[in-house]
Motif scaffolding. Structure first.
Motif, mmCIF file in Angstrom:
data_model
loop_
_atom_site.group_PDB
_atom_site.id
_atom_site.type_symbol
_atom_site.label_atom_id
_atom_site.label_comp_id
_atom_site.label_asym_id
_atom_site.label_seq_id
_atom_site.Cartn_x
_atom_site.Cartn_y
_atom_site.Cartn_z
ATOM 1 N N LYS A 44 -19.807 39.714 -12.501
ATOM 2 C CA LYS A 44 -21.185 39.435 -12.094
ATOM 3 C C LYS A 44 -21.256 39.141 -10.589
ATOM 4 N N VAL A 45 -20.244 38.477 -10.074
ATOM 5 C CA VAL A 45 -20.209 38.192 -8.641
ATOM 6 C C VAL A 45 -20.150 39.496 -7.845
ATOM 7 N N LEU A 46 -19.301 40.422 -8.273
ATOM 8 C CA LEU A 46 -19.186 41.704 -7.585
ATOM 9 C C LEU A 46 -20.506 42.474 -7.643
ATOM 10 N N GLU A 47 -21.175 42.399 -8.776
ATOM 11 C CA GLU A 47 -22.475 43.068 -8.911
ATOM 12 C C GLU A 47 -23.487 42.444 -7.952
ATOM 13 N N PHE A 48 -23.441 41.127 -7.848
ATOM 14 C CA PHE A 48 -24.332 40.403 -6.936
ATOM 15 C C PHE A 48 -24.081 40.827 -5.489
ATOM 16 N N LEU A 49 -22.805 40.896 -5.085
ATOM 17 C CA LEU A 49 -22.465 41.266 -3.716
ATOM 18 C C LEU A 49 -22.903 42.691 -3.395
ATOM 19 N N HIS A 78 -23.558 30.388 -18.717
ATOM 20 C CA HIS A 78 -24.591 29.796 -19.584
ATOM 21 C C HIS A 78 -24.289 28.336 -19.913
ATOM 22 N N GLU A 79 -23.058 27.888 -19.633
ATOM 23 C CA GLU A 79 -22.688 26.499 -19.926
ATOM 24 C C GLU A 79 -22.937 25.564 -18.748
ATOM 25 N N LEU A 80 -23.214 26.129 -17.583
ATOM 26 C CA LEU A 80 -23.352 25.306 -16.381
ATOM 27 C C LEU A 80 -24.672 24.553 -16.367
ATOM 28 N N ARG A 81 -24.622 23.324 -15.906
ATOM 29 C CA ARG A 81 -25.791 22.469 -15.773
ATOM 30 C C ARG A 81 -25.808 21.873 -14.361
ATOM 31 N N PRO A 82 -26.952 21.362 -13.915
ATOM 32 C CA PRO A 82 -27.016 20.762 -12.574
ATOM 33 C C PRO A 82 -25.940 19.715 -12.319
ATOM 34 N N ARG A 83 -25.539 18.974 -13.357
ATOM 35 C CA ARG A 83 -24.527 17.934 -13.140
ATOM 36 C C ARG A 83 -23.185 18.547 -12.722
ATOM 37 N N HIS A 84 -22.895 19.765 -13.243
ATOM 38 C CA HIS A 84 -21.640 20.420 -12.860
ATOM 39 C C HIS A 84 -21.670 20.818 -11.388
ATOM 40 N N TYR A 125 -32.644 35.692 -12.221
ATOM 41 C CA TYR A 125 -33.634 36.769 -12.177
ATOM 42 C C TYR A 125 -33.122 38.021 -12.890
ATOM 43 N N THR A 126 -31.839 38.338 -12.688
ATOM 44 C CA THR A 126 -31.275 39.584 -13.221
ATOM 45 C C THR A 126 -30.844 39.449 -14.674
ATOM 46 N N TYR A 127 -30.309 38.287 -15.032
ATOM 47 C CA TYR A 127 -29.817 38.078 -16.397
ATOM 48 C C TYR A 127 -30.424 36.803 -16.989
ATOM 49 N N PRO A 128 -31.730 36.805 -17.250
ATOM 50 C CA PRO A 128 -32.362 35.606 -17.826
ATOM 51 C C PRO A 128 -31.846 35.275 -19.216
ATOM 52 N N ASP A 129 -31.232 36.278 -19.886
ATOM 53 C CA ASP A 129 -30.662 36.007 -21.210
ATOM 54 C C ASP A 129 -29.385 35.172 -21.104
ATOM 55 N N ILE A 130 -28.739 35.198 -19.910
ATOM 56 C CA ILE A 130 -27.523 34.408 -19.695
ATOM 57 C C ILE A 130 -27.880 33.059 -19.073
ATOM 58 N N ILE A 131 -28.699 33.087 -18.039
ATOM 59 C CA ILE A 131 -29.116 31.845 -17.368
ATOM 60 C C ILE A 131 -30.640 31.801 -17.343
ATOM 61 N N SER A 132 -31.185 30.878 -18.078
ATOM 62 C CA SER A 132 -32.650 30.757 -18.120
ATOM 63 C C SER A 132 -33.158 29.695 -17.152
#
Length: 341
Positions: A44-49, A78-84, A125-132
């Motif tokens: 995903k990082v490579l796709e972003f770049l 999908h497991e990441l939260r602001p606290r992380h 924006y690109t993967y709202p199903d992964i990160i909402s």
């Protein structure tokens, strides 16, 4: 039939890891090639770049900072939260050290946080199903003073124009290059310019750092210099089309090809050496252009449009100097003096 323990064949134990890595054929064990699983997060990082119109240095910075974050956390996106992300910022501030053993500067911490903010905004924006929801919400940048404007003085600009006269084969191209740089364009923007980007008066930039198209008006002298540069290429039997690169390389290995980002930097560095200006770089001309616009009295909102600055805060450092100049002029006007004695 009765079987005794002595009549049973011996039991051969095969360790699980050996069974996974080898295959027996008689007495010969052949290794079975295994490929480590791909880290989907890095894909995903490579796709972003690839999706971003980043200058080479910016791309390296983003790649470095995102690699650092993935090495710090094994959590899936999908497991990441602001606290992380808050913990990661603490790690950058309190634990990470430079090669010299010093803590990271506030600017370096901000570079890491900004890279994550940009990446996760794109992911959301690109993967709202992964990160909402953005995991970077609430993570603020460190407060750092704006770096000083590194604009060139009129005397330094005179030395630049004089240095251009000392060049050989690249003189005409580099003169046109400096004229374009002196209208506030970034090096990465110049790389993408085609012959069709110049209509004889304006430069049209469809792809910019802010992803917003921009029109850049050129003053008369610059228009004439650029037009002459293009005519000279045609006189050397080069067939120019609207998609031909506006600036071409003179390097032996890339002669006639599009002038690269690094090629622009090398050209400007050489001019700086001839002009005896330490650390002259393409952005020096952009700083000078923005400062001069404001000193000429151009409305700051118009100046920002011309330079393509998206952030009003980032542009503020240019307005500070013009405001200081205006304050000094107002003072001398108030006391009845034309200028300082």
């Amino acid at each position: 039939m009765n079987y005794s323990a002595d009549s049973l064949p011996p039991i051969k134990l095969i360790p699980i890891e050996d069974a996974a890595l080898t295959r027996e054929s008689g007495a010969i064990k052949r290794p079975v090639k295994t490929t480590p699983p791909t880290d989907i997060r890095w894909v995903k990082v490579l796709e972003f770049l690839r999706s971003k119109n980043l200058a080479p240095n910016s791309r390296k910075l983003y790649e470095r900072e995102l690699k650092r974050f993935l090495a710090w956390s094994e959590l899936h996106y999908h497991e990441l939260r602001p606290r992380h992300l808050a913990l990661y910022k603490e790690y950058l501030r309190d634990e990470l050290r430079t090669d010299a053993g010093k803590p990271l500067s506030k600017s370096s911490i901000n570079a890491g946080v900004a890279a994550l903010k940009s990446f996760f905004k794109w992911m959301c924006y690109t993967y709202p199903d992964i990160i909402s929801t953005l995991p970077t919400l609430g993570i603020k940048l460190e407060k750092v003073p704006l770096p000083p404007v590194q604009s060139l003085t009129p005397e330094q600009m005179e030395r630049v124009w004089s240095a251009l006269e000392l060049l050989g084969e690249t003189k005409q191209r580099d003169t046109a290059l400096v004229h374009i740089l002196s209208h506030g364009l970034r090096a990465g923007e110049i790389v993408e310019l085609n012959v069709g980007s110049f209509d004889g008066k304006l430069l049209f930039l469809p792809d910019t750092k802010t992803n917003e198209p921009r029109l850049v008006p050129l003053k008369k002298e610059s228009r004439e210099v650029l037009a002459q540069y293009l005519r000279s290429r045609e006189e050397r039997s080069e067939v120019l089309t609207s998609l031909s690169p506006l600036m071409i390389s003179h390097h032996a290995s890339y002669k006639g090809e599009r002038l690269s980002y690094h090629g622009i930097y090398f050209a400007v560095e050489k001019i700086g050496e001839l002009a005896h200006i330490v650390d002259l770089h393409p952005h020096s001309f952009r700083h000078t252009y923005a400062t001069d616009l404001l000193l000429l009295g151009v409305d700051p909102s118009h100046a920002r449009k011309l330079t393509g600055h998206q952030s009003e805060k980032a542009f503020r450092r240019y307005t500070l100097r013009s405001e200081q100049e205006a304050a000094i002029a107002a003072y001398y006007c108030a006391i009845g003096e034309e200028e300082a004695e």
